[in-house]
Every structure is written in C-alpha cells, then in structure tokens.
Design an enzyme around this catalytic site. Sequence first.
Site, PDB file in Angstrom:
ATOM      1  N   GLY A   6       0.836  -1.204   0.000  1.00  0.00           N
ATOM      2  CA  GLY A   6       0.000   0.000   0.000  1.00  0.00           C
ATOM      3  C   GLY A   6       0.865   1.246   0.000  1.00  0.00           C
ATOM      4  O   GLY A   6       0.565   2.247   0.632  1.00  0.00           O
ATOM      5  N   ILE A  33      -1.433  -1.837  -5.508  1.00  0.00           N
ATOM      6  CA  ILE A  33      -2.294  -2.432  -6.546  1.00  0.00           C
ATOM      7  C   ILE A  33      -2.157  -1.655  -7.855  1.00  0.00           C
ATOM      8  O   ILE A  33      -2.487  -2.161  -8.923  1.00  0.00           O
ATOM      9  CB  ILE A  33      -3.761  -2.439  -6.046  1.00  0.00           C
ATOM     10  N   TYR A 140     -15.062  -0.176   9.207  1.00  0.00           N
ATOM     11  CA  TYR A 140     -13.613   0.056   9.329  1.00  0.00           C
ATOM     12  C   TYR A 140     -13.156  -0.166  10.773  1.00  0.00           C
ATOM     13  O   TYR A 140     -12.189  -0.877  11.032  1.00  0.00           O
ATOM     14  CB  TYR A 140     -13.319   1.488   8.880  1.00  0.00           C
ATOM     15  N   LYS A 144     -10.608  -2.988  12.313  1.00  0.00           N
ATOM     16  CA  LYS A 144      -9.388  -2.611  13.043  1.00  0.00           C
ATOM     17  C   LYS A 144      -9.397  -3.221  14.454  1.00  0.00           C
ATOM     18  O   LYS A 144      -8.377  -3.692  14.951  1.00  0.00           O
ATOM     19  CB  LYS A 144      -9.245  -1.092  13.108  1.00  0.00           C
TER      20      LYS A 144
HETATM   21  C1  VAH Z   1     -10.426   7.645   8.427  1.00  0.00           C
HETATM   22  N1  VAH Z   1      -8.249   8.743   8.276  1.00  0.00           N
HETATM   23  O1  VAH Z   1     -10.914   8.750   8.456  1.00  0.00           O
HETATM   24  C2  VAH Z   1      -8.933   7.512   8.685  1.00  0.00           C
HETATM   25  C3  VAH Z   1      -8.659   7.283  10.139  1.00  0.00           C
HETATM   26  C4  VAH Z   1      -9.115   8.011  12.461  1.00  0.00           C
HETATM   27  C5  VAH Z   1      -9.414   8.227  11.045  1.00  0.00           C
HETATM   28  O2  VAH Z   1      -8.906   5.959  10.482  1.00  0.00           O
HETATM   29  O3  VAH Z   1     -11.086   6.652   8.214  1.00  0.00           O
END
Ligand code: VAH
Length: 310
Positions: A6, A33, A140, A144
């Site tokens: 990445g 990629i 997300y 994580k």
């Molecule tokens: C986002 N820049 O906005 C990333 C980050 C804490 C924010 O994980 O998804």
Amino acid sequence: RILIIGACGQIGTELTARLRAKYAPHKVIASDIVEGDTAMMQSGPFEILDAMDYDSLQDIVIKYEITDVYLMAAMLSATAEKFPMRAWNLNMDSLFNVLNLARDGKINKIFWPSSIAVFGPTTPKVNTPQRTIMEPSTVYGISKQTGERWCEYYNKKYGVDVRSIRYPGLISYTTLPGGGTTDYAVDIYYKAIKHKKYICFLNAESTLPMMFMDDALKATIGIMEAPESDIKIRNSYNVGAISFNPEEIAASIRKHIPEFSISYEPDFRQAIADSWPESIDDSLAREDWGWDHKYELDDMTKIMLENLGK
Ligand code: VAH
C-alpha cells in the site's frame, strides 16, 4: 529488506520516501495495486501487488529476502461504509497474509496500522484510555478492532513480532487521503488556497484526534525501531498529538488567509465522526517506547499552506 504494502496511499507514499532516505533505497521495496508517482517509481524497487493475494506476496518476500513488512493497505472508514464486505475482506485478508508469513518464519517483523476508529459511541470521549470500552459502529472500526485482537493472538501464540499504533486523523500535503472521515482536515487547506472558502462535511463542533504526517511517520518508524522488549502492548498503542474541530482549524487558517470562510453541510460521515473520541491518552506509548509529538495545529497550518501554496 523492507516491503511496504500500500505504498501509494496517504501514509505509504511518505513512509516509502522516509524509509528510502533512512536506509539504502534498494533495500525498501514499494508495492501497491497500482503504480506510484514518478518519484516513487524512480527512487527504488516497485512491485504491483494485491495485498489479498498470498502467493504473490510470498513470491515478493522470497525474491527480495524481505525481513520487515509495513502493511499500509486498507479501505478507510467512509468508503468501507459503502462496501462493507470488500472492506472486511481487504482489511482482514491482507493482515492474515502478513501474520501467517511471520508465523511461518518467512518474515521477522510487521507494522500494522490500527486507528482511533476502534473506539465507538460508548467509549469515554475525552482522553480516551489505552484500555476501555470499545464498541465500534463502523465497518472500518470493526475490522481494526478485530485486527488488533489477531495481532495480539499471533504475538502470544506464535511469537510474531507485530507492532501497531492507533492512528488519529492524519494530515499531509504530499498525497491526498482516500475515503476517510478525517479527510476534511486535508481538503480544507486545498480549498482555502483555491477558493478562500470551504463547505465542511462535518459540523463545527466535531472535535477529533489529529496528527501531522511527520509525527505519524516518527511514531511508525519509532515503534518499529524500538527494542522488542519495550513493546509491552501487542494489540495496538494509542498515540495522540492534537485535537481540534472544523471551527478551530478554520480559525488557524484565518491567521494566514483572513478572508477564509467555512460553512457546514454534514453528510453520512457526521455519524462516523460522532462515534469517535475527541482526544487520546497516549501515556503508555510515551512511557514504553518514547513517543512524543512535535506539531501543534498552528505549526501544521503554516506548513500545509506554505507547501500547498507552491
Ligand atoms: C479515516 N483517516 O478517516 C482515517 C482514520 C481516524 C481516522 O482511520 O477513516
């Protein structure tokens, strides 16, 4: 040798340049990629790589005798809400690929980014502790949080030397961020220079933890260079620097562009921002491996406007 997966992303681009400056460029293999910009392609080895493709990754690790991997590929918060399963598959498969290479002794050390997105609406918002309630409400953040659990599992069960920090929103002028919720804090500088006004997709009171890219790179390389015995937390360390909301960054910009104006049109990203903390307690990172931030909001604004103005 080092492999950056990445390498063309917001962090990866500058991390590649920083590592190539620090070590011999031919020892830092960049991969993504898609191909990178001219500077990236001409300053050292580059490989096209899909982070989800284990066999191709293993071929590159063997070809270049890779010892350290920085896994910087991921789908960020806003885009992940639009493509939940693609985000889950990319963020998790890429992590398992790298963890399994280390488990099988094919690489020695891993850097994997977590995020303040692991915290959710029930997390204490001010000076968020290292260990606390974590009920992330975004795809997300879920990926994580799960990734953190797997990092700690592979460290404890297989001795994998994986190191991680929970990035706040990152601000830089070299490469545009892609698909994040904190991206307003980058976009605002571009729009301030171009139009002297900005329509913000978060409301004025959305205070979030943020960090200038130079500090983020210092934390990233710092944790990777620390003695293994210093790394006591093997899911992911809180790291903090500054906290501000759109009104405060606008005021900082007005010190340079007095006529700059901001208006607010919150969109779907407001709910994401509302679920995240306002500020982070990073005392353990400071104690364990010497983390310390340098850039405050006005320092960052000055640098951003100077460099984007060119
Ligand atoms: C986002 N820049 O906005 C990333 C980050 C804490 C924010 O994980 O998804």
